[in-house]
Design a protein around this motif. Structure first.
Motif, PDB file in Angstrom:
ATOM      1  N   PHE B 161     -73.773 -50.973 -35.421  1.00 42.67           N
ATOM      2  CA  PHE B 161     -74.537 -49.874 -34.888  1.00 42.67           C
ATOM      3  C   PHE B 161     -73.768 -49.290 -33.718  1.00 42.67           C
ATOM      4  O   PHE B 161     -73.308 -50.020 -32.856  1.00 42.67           O
ATOM      5  CB  PHE B 161     -75.916 -50.368 -34.483  1.00 42.67           C
ATOM      6  CG  PHE B 161     -76.614 -51.041 -35.624  1.00 42.67           C
ATOM      7  CD1 PHE B 161     -77.171 -50.276 -36.630  1.00 42.67           C
ATOM      8  CD2 PHE B 161     -76.647 -52.415 -35.732  1.00 42.67           C
ATOM      9  CE1 PHE B 161     -77.778 -50.881 -37.716  1.00 42.67           C
ATOM     10  CE2 PHE B 161     -77.255 -53.031 -36.818  1.00 42.67           C
ATOM     11  CZ  PHE B 161     -77.822 -52.264 -37.818  1.00 42.67           C
ATOM     12  N   PRO B 162     -73.629 -48.001 -33.721  1.00 38.68           N
ATOM     13  CA  PRO B 162     -72.868 -47.366 -32.653  1.00 38.68           C
ATOM     14  C   PRO B 162     -73.421 -47.721 -31.276  1.00 38.68           C
ATOM     15  O   PRO B 162     -72.663 -47.780 -30.307  1.00 38.68           O
ATOM     16  CB  PRO B 162     -73.008 -45.866 -32.946  1.00 38.68           C
ATOM     17  CG  PRO B 162     -73.948 -45.722 -34.091  1.00 38.68           C
ATOM     18  CD  PRO B 162     -74.127 -47.036 -34.718  1.00 38.68           C
ATOM     19  N   ALA B 163     -74.705 -47.976 -31.191  1.00 33.99           N
ATOM     20  CA  ALA B 163     -75.296 -48.312 -29.896  1.00 33.99           C
ATOM     21  C   ALA B 163     -74.594 -49.523 -29.300  1.00 33.99           C
ATOM     22  O   ALA B 163     -74.367 -49.603 -28.086  1.00 33.99           O
ATOM     23  CB  ALA B 163     -76.785 -48.581 -30.047  1.00 33.99           C
ATOM     24  N   SER B 164     -74.245 -50.473 -30.161  1.00 27.86           N
ATOM     25  CA  SER B 164     -73.579 -51.678 -29.687  1.00 27.86           C
ATOM     26  C   SER B 164     -72.271 -51.328 -28.977  1.00 27.86           C
ATOM     27  O   SER B 164     -71.958 -51.863 -27.907  1.00 27.86           O
ATOM     28  CB  SER B 164     -73.319 -52.621 -30.867  1.00 27.86           C
ATOM     29  OG  SER B 164     -72.558 -53.732 -30.461  1.00 27.86           O
ATOM     30  N   SER B 165     -71.514 -50.420 -29.555  1.00 26.83           N
ATOM     31  CA  SER B 165     -70.238 -50.030 -28.953  1.00 26.83           C
ATOM     32  C   SER B 165     -70.447 -49.333 -27.623  1.00 26.83           C
ATOM     33  O   SER B 165     -69.691 -49.529 -26.673  1.00 26.83           O
ATOM     34  CB  SER B 165     -69.484 -49.094 -29.886  1.00 26.83           C
ATOM     35  OG  SER B 165     -69.341 -49.697 -31.140  1.00 26.83           O
ATOM     36  N   ARG B 166     -71.457 -48.485 -27.564  1.00 24.14           N
ATOM     37  CA  ARG B 166     -71.704 -47.781 -26.312  1.00 24.14           C
ATOM     38  C   ARG B 166     -72.096 -48.769 -25.209  1.00 24.14           C
ATOM     39  O   ARG B 166     -71.720 -48.617 -24.053  1.00 24.14           O
ATOM     40  CB  ARG B 166     -72.811 -46.740 -26.502  1.00 24.14           C
ATOM     41  CG  ARG B 166     -72.429 -45.628 -27.478  1.00 24.14           C
ATOM     42  CD  ARG B 166     -73.436 -44.495 -27.446  1.00 24.14           C
ATOM     43  NE  ARG B 166     -74.782 -44.881 -27.876  1.00 24.14           N
ATOM     44  CZ  ARG B 166     -75.236 -44.768 -29.120  1.00 24.14           C
ATOM     45  NH1 ARG B 166     -74.460 -44.295 -30.078  1.00 24.14           N
ATOM     46  NH2 ARG B 166     -76.462 -45.123 -29.414  1.00 24.14           N
ATOM     47  N   ARG B 167     -72.830 -49.783 -25.591  1.00 27.82           N
ATOM     48  CA  ARG B 167     -73.224 -50.778 -24.592  1.00 27.82           C
ATOM     49  C   ARG B 167     -72.008 -51.573 -24.121  1.00 27.82           C
ATOM     50  O   ARG B 167     -71.917 -51.960 -22.966  1.00 27.82           O
ATOM     51  CB  ARG B 167     -74.309 -51.689 -25.181  1.00 27.82           C
ATOM     52  CG  ARG B 167     -75.605 -50.925 -25.399  1.00 27.82           C
ATOM     53  CD  ARG B 167     -76.604 -51.602 -26.304  1.00 27.82           C
ATOM     54  NE  ARG B 167     -77.638 -50.626 -26.691  1.00 27.82           N
ATOM     55  CZ  ARG B 167     -78.616 -50.871 -27.564  1.00 27.82           C
ATOM     56  NH1 ARG B 167     -78.724 -52.061 -28.136  1.00 27.82           N
ATOM     57  NH2 ARG B 167     -79.495 -49.925 -27.856  1.00 27.82           N
ATOM     58  N   ARG B 168     -71.083 -51.769 -25.047  1.00 34.35           N
ATOM     59  CA  ARG B 168     -69.848 -52.455 -24.684  1.00 34.35           C
ATOM     60  C   ARG B 168     -69.056 -51.634 -23.678  1.00 34.35           C
ATOM     61  O   ARG B 168     -68.467 -52.162 -22.738  1.00 34.35           O
ATOM     62  CB  ARG B 168     -69.006 -52.731 -25.929  1.00 34.35           C
ATOM     63  CG  ARG B 168     -67.697 -53.461 -25.629  1.00 34.35           C
ATOM     64  CD  ARG B 168     -66.877 -53.741 -26.883  1.00 34.35           C
ATOM     65  NE  ARG B 168     -66.815 -52.633 -27.816  1.00 34.35           N
ATOM     66  CZ  ARG B 168     -66.147 -51.514 -27.607  1.00 34.35           C
ATOM     67  NH1 ARG B 168     -65.463 -51.333 -26.494  1.00 34.35           N
ATOM     68  NH2 ARG B 168     -66.155 -50.546 -28.515  1.00 34.35           N
ATOM     69  N   VAL B 169     -69.044 -50.343 -23.865  1.00 32.83           N
ATOM     70  CA  VAL B 169     -68.336 -49.474 -22.924  1.00 32.83           C
ATOM     71  C   VAL B 169     -68.932 -49.630 -21.524  1.00 32.83           C
ATOM     72  O   VAL B 169     -68.209 -49.758 -20.529  1.00 32.83           O
ATOM     73  CB  VAL B 169     -68.402 -47.996 -23.382  1.00 32.83           C
ATOM     74  CG1 VAL B 169     -67.886 -47.068 -22.291  1.00 32.83           C
ATOM     75  CG2 VAL B 169     -67.620 -47.813 -24.674  1.00 32.83           C
ATOM     76  N   GLY B 170     -70.258 -49.656 -21.450  1.00 35.98           N
ATOM     77  CA  GLY B 170     -70.917 -49.838 -20.154  1.00 35.98           C
ATOM     78  C   GLY B 170     -70.529 -51.174 -19.538  1.00 35.98           C
ATOM     79  O   GLY B 170     -70.285 -51.287 -18.323  1.00 35.98           O
ATOM     80  N   TYR B 171     -70.466 -52.183 -20.385  1.00 34.07           N
ATOM     81  CA  TYR B 171     -70.042 -53.521 -19.949  1.00 34.07           C
ATOM     82  C   TYR B 171     -68.652 -53.448 -19.329  1.00 34.07           C
ATOM     83  O   TYR B 171     -68.420 -53.915 -18.214  1.00 34.07           O
ATOM     84  CB  TYR B 171     -70.072 -54.455 -21.160  1.00 34.07           C
ATOM     85  CG  TYR B 171     -69.177 -55.675 -21.086  1.00 34.07           C
ATOM     86  CD1 TYR B 171     -69.643 -56.863 -20.505  1.00 34.07           C
ATOM     87  CD2 TYR B 171     -67.890 -55.653 -21.637  1.00 34.07           C
ATOM     88  CE1 TYR B 171     -68.828 -57.991 -20.460  1.00 34.07           C
ATOM     89  CE2 TYR B 171     -67.079 -56.772 -21.593  1.00 34.07           C
ATOM     90  CZ  TYR B 171     -67.546 -57.938 -21.003  1.00 34.07           C
ATOM     91  OH  TYR B 171     -66.748 -59.051 -20.962  1.00 34.07           O
ATOM     92  N   GLN B 172     -67.742 -52.819 -20.067  1.00 31.47           N
ATOM     93  CA  GLN B 172     -66.360 -52.761 -19.588  1.00 31.47           C
ATOM     94  C   GLN B 172     -66.250 -51.971 -18.289  1.00 31.47           C
ATOM     95  O   GLN B 172     -65.532 -52.370 -17.375  1.00 31.47           O
ATOM     96  CB  GLN B 172     -65.467 -52.139 -20.675  1.00 31.47           C
ATOM     97  CG  GLN B 172     -65.277 -53.101 -21.849  1.00 31.47           C
ATOM     98  CD  GLN B 172     -64.732 -52.432 -23.100  1.00 31.47           C
ATOM     99  OE1 GLN B 172     -64.988 -51.249 -23.329  1.00 31.47           O
ATOM    100  NE2 GLN B 172     -64.019 -53.191 -23.918  1.00 31.47           N
ATOM    101  N   GLU B 173     -66.996 -50.889 -18.204  1.00 30.66           N
ATOM    102  CA  GLU B 173     -66.968 -50.095 -16.986  1.00 30.66           C
ATOM    103  C   GLU B 173     -67.439 -50.903 -15.787  1.00 30.66           C
ATOM    104  O   GLU B 173     -66.830 -50.881 -14.716  1.00 30.66           O
ATOM    105  CB  GLU B 173     -67.856 -48.854 -17.142  1.00 30.66           C
ATOM    106  CG  GLU B 173     -67.226 -47.793 -18.035  1.00 30.66           C
ATOM    107  CD  GLU B 173     -68.073 -46.534 -18.076  1.00 30.66           C
ATOM    108  OE1 GLU B 173     -67.866 -45.725 -18.985  1.00 30.66           O
ATOM    109  OE2 GLU B 173     -68.953 -46.377 -17.186  1.00 30.66           O
TER     110      GLU B 173
END
Lengths: 334, 334
Positions: B161-173
């Motif tokens: 789910f694309p949402a998962s990737s977006r949450r990962r981006v927030g994590y990395q930031e």
DNA sequence: ATGAAAGCGCTAACAT
DNA sequence: ATGTTAGCGCTTTCAT
């Protein structure tokens, strides 16, 4: 046409993404490749778990699923009526169409299968709810309980589920068989809804002689009962045992003791009964192969135990001592 | 006709329960009074909770709901295609139709609204997943964690789910902002499925330097992570903190700390966007009123705590010490 | 105001 | 083997 031309045409069709209009096709053929599923409160966990069995089984045979949620009596009838011309078959969960509706459905060539509801003429998937009630109560009796209450739904056709009443019958039978008194005070029913567990818990626990154990007709009711009990400072299972019915997914996390029924399988079997009927070669009316009776089993977890000492609601310092405490410390994000 | 005759006719109609054939009416009018809802794995809790918002809102305006479950990529396309002629509008959850499909839908006059998926031209209901990832990580950082892992879904269009990737981006930031090193080892993704949490837990906990906290991209993943960790004898939250995302219903029972999104409301708002569009007077394309952005909030419960002492998987006697232990003592009924 | 007829997009039974 | 047409049940438009 030549093979090459055929290919080219098919390619163009695929490229353009042409898809025949479903309504026109349905009108012309009389078939929709769609199954209607009607269920009261379909977002209840128990229904969802049945749906988890139904959906993939139907999809495997190329059928779509159209869901009719029934929350009020008039929706019930509207659902059964509006089905005609929209579906080839009907899977009715916990609900049976009236004979009038059934006649209409039959006239329209709509196959009907019932899940969680018995019927004289239709294929059904059921469990023995009465036996389930006995199983629950026997478990409590074996633990040593003598004051056992029942918490269920009222029956009004939609907001009350007949299954609840059948489970109550099993409860009463088991109590009577054990030679115990059947106290009216200990049987509480409420219309389906989230608040019902709390209300029943308060009523039962404020009795002069409160029960030491409660059999709830559904896991959801059991869980809300437990939450309310603990809010009142009554420890589960030390001071109060609670057993549910269904074994929905959360029950595992909540450690709820319950009478488990195979919900997913009920969906699969219901779907298969319907597909068989649609495929034509289905058994005749009353064919014993068309009543599927699924087994129940007791799942012991952490909400039932032998009766402990009596409790008094008035005792001080009774706040928040249960292990099922829910901490909703919420913090707004800036 | 006279008023009396009219009444008599209407009475007979009601008595016979005549209902116009839906397919014929649809073909003739071009309207079906039905909304299609397509969702990947619609029996996931998060989807169900959205549906709980959608169904009553649609029913209030007299619309039926037809559900298209998407579990494999080809079902995705089949769903978007087979909609034409069956529905007046489409609510697509966590999934967007291709431009080709969109053109076809538009040509057929089918309104489309996206929930949990952004889009340049369509009305959407979304949350800020990237910010959600930051919220989760900031919470763990504030507790004092420095080795924070991420567990999510792979993205393959359906199973990820694309949402998962977006949450990962927030994590990395958030990790980068805190001046911490972004270790590849600490980011784990797996295809959607029940076993993924367990596999990821084993991987992360066997690292030479295991994380002291894990941010899971969904509550379901967080819960299975916790179960696996405890199976390995690692205590949550004493030795390992876990935070999820969504705040589905079980999370309350499991005491899971999580980033909550208003799932039910997303359904209601999505349904309203669609109904407005269907009613005609909808805002123009790109109308800011047609992108609904819902707020996230941190819900602190019992699975996150300041980092404790390090643990070693090899240590003895580590079985079954967590509070989330699940006891499935089952007993067959006779 | 009432009734007749065309047509929605497809399928299936025809005739060629 | 190909093309033509009737008709599914309803709504809506057009004559009467």
């Amino acid at each position: 046409v030549s093979d090459a031309t055929r290919r080219r045409v098919l390619d163009v069709v695929a490229e353009l993404g042409y898809e025949p209009n479903a309504a026109a096709r349905a009108l012309s053929t009389g078939r929709t490749r769609t199954i209607g599923v009607v269920a009261p409160f379909f977002t209840r966990s128990s229904v969802i778990e049945r749906l988890r069995g139904i959906a993939p089984r139907l999809a495997a045979d190329g059928y779509q699923m159209i869901l009719f949620d029934v929350e009020r009596p008039e929706q019930r009838d509207a659902a059964f009526r509006s089905l005609i011309g929209r579906v080839d078959g009907l899977l009715s969960i916990s609900l049976a169409p009236s004979t009038a509706d059934l006649d209409r459905l039959e006239a329209a060539g709509v196959s009907v299968v019932l899940v969680d509801h018995d019927h004289e003429h239709l294929p059904v998937v059921i469990v023995d709810d009465v036996e389930g009630g006995r199983i629950a109560v026997r478990h409590l009796l074996e633990l040593g309980h003598r004051r056992i209450a029942f918490a269920g739904d009222t029956e009004d056709g939609v907001h009350g589920f007949p299954a609840s009443s059948r489970r109550r019958v099993g409860y009463q039978e088991a109590i009577a068989t054990a030679g115990l008194e059947l106290s009216k005070d200990l049987v509480r029913v409420r219309p389906h809804g989230h608040a019902s567990g709390g209300a029943i818990a308060r009523e039962l626990l404020s009795l002069r002689e409160p029960p030491t154990a409660i059999f709830a007709a559904s896991d959801m009711q059991a869980l809300s009962l437990i939450e309310a009990a603990q809010g009142l400072g009554v420890k589960v299972p030390e001071e109060l045992s609670v057993i549910g019915f269904d074994d929905i997914e959360v029950s595992r996390y909540a450690g709820l003791t319950t009478v488990a029924q195979p919900l997913g399988e009920s969906g699969v079997r219901g779907a298969e009964l319907l597909l068989a009927d649609l495929a034509g070669g289905a058994g005749a009316e009353g064919d014993p192969a068309r009543v599927v009776r699924l087994a129940l089993r007791l799942v012991r977890r952490d909400t039932t135990a032998p009766p402990g000492q009596a409790f008094h609601l008035s005792r001080a310092g009774r706040k928040d001592r249960g292990r099922h405490r829910v901490t909703d410390d919420m913090m707004a994000t800036s």
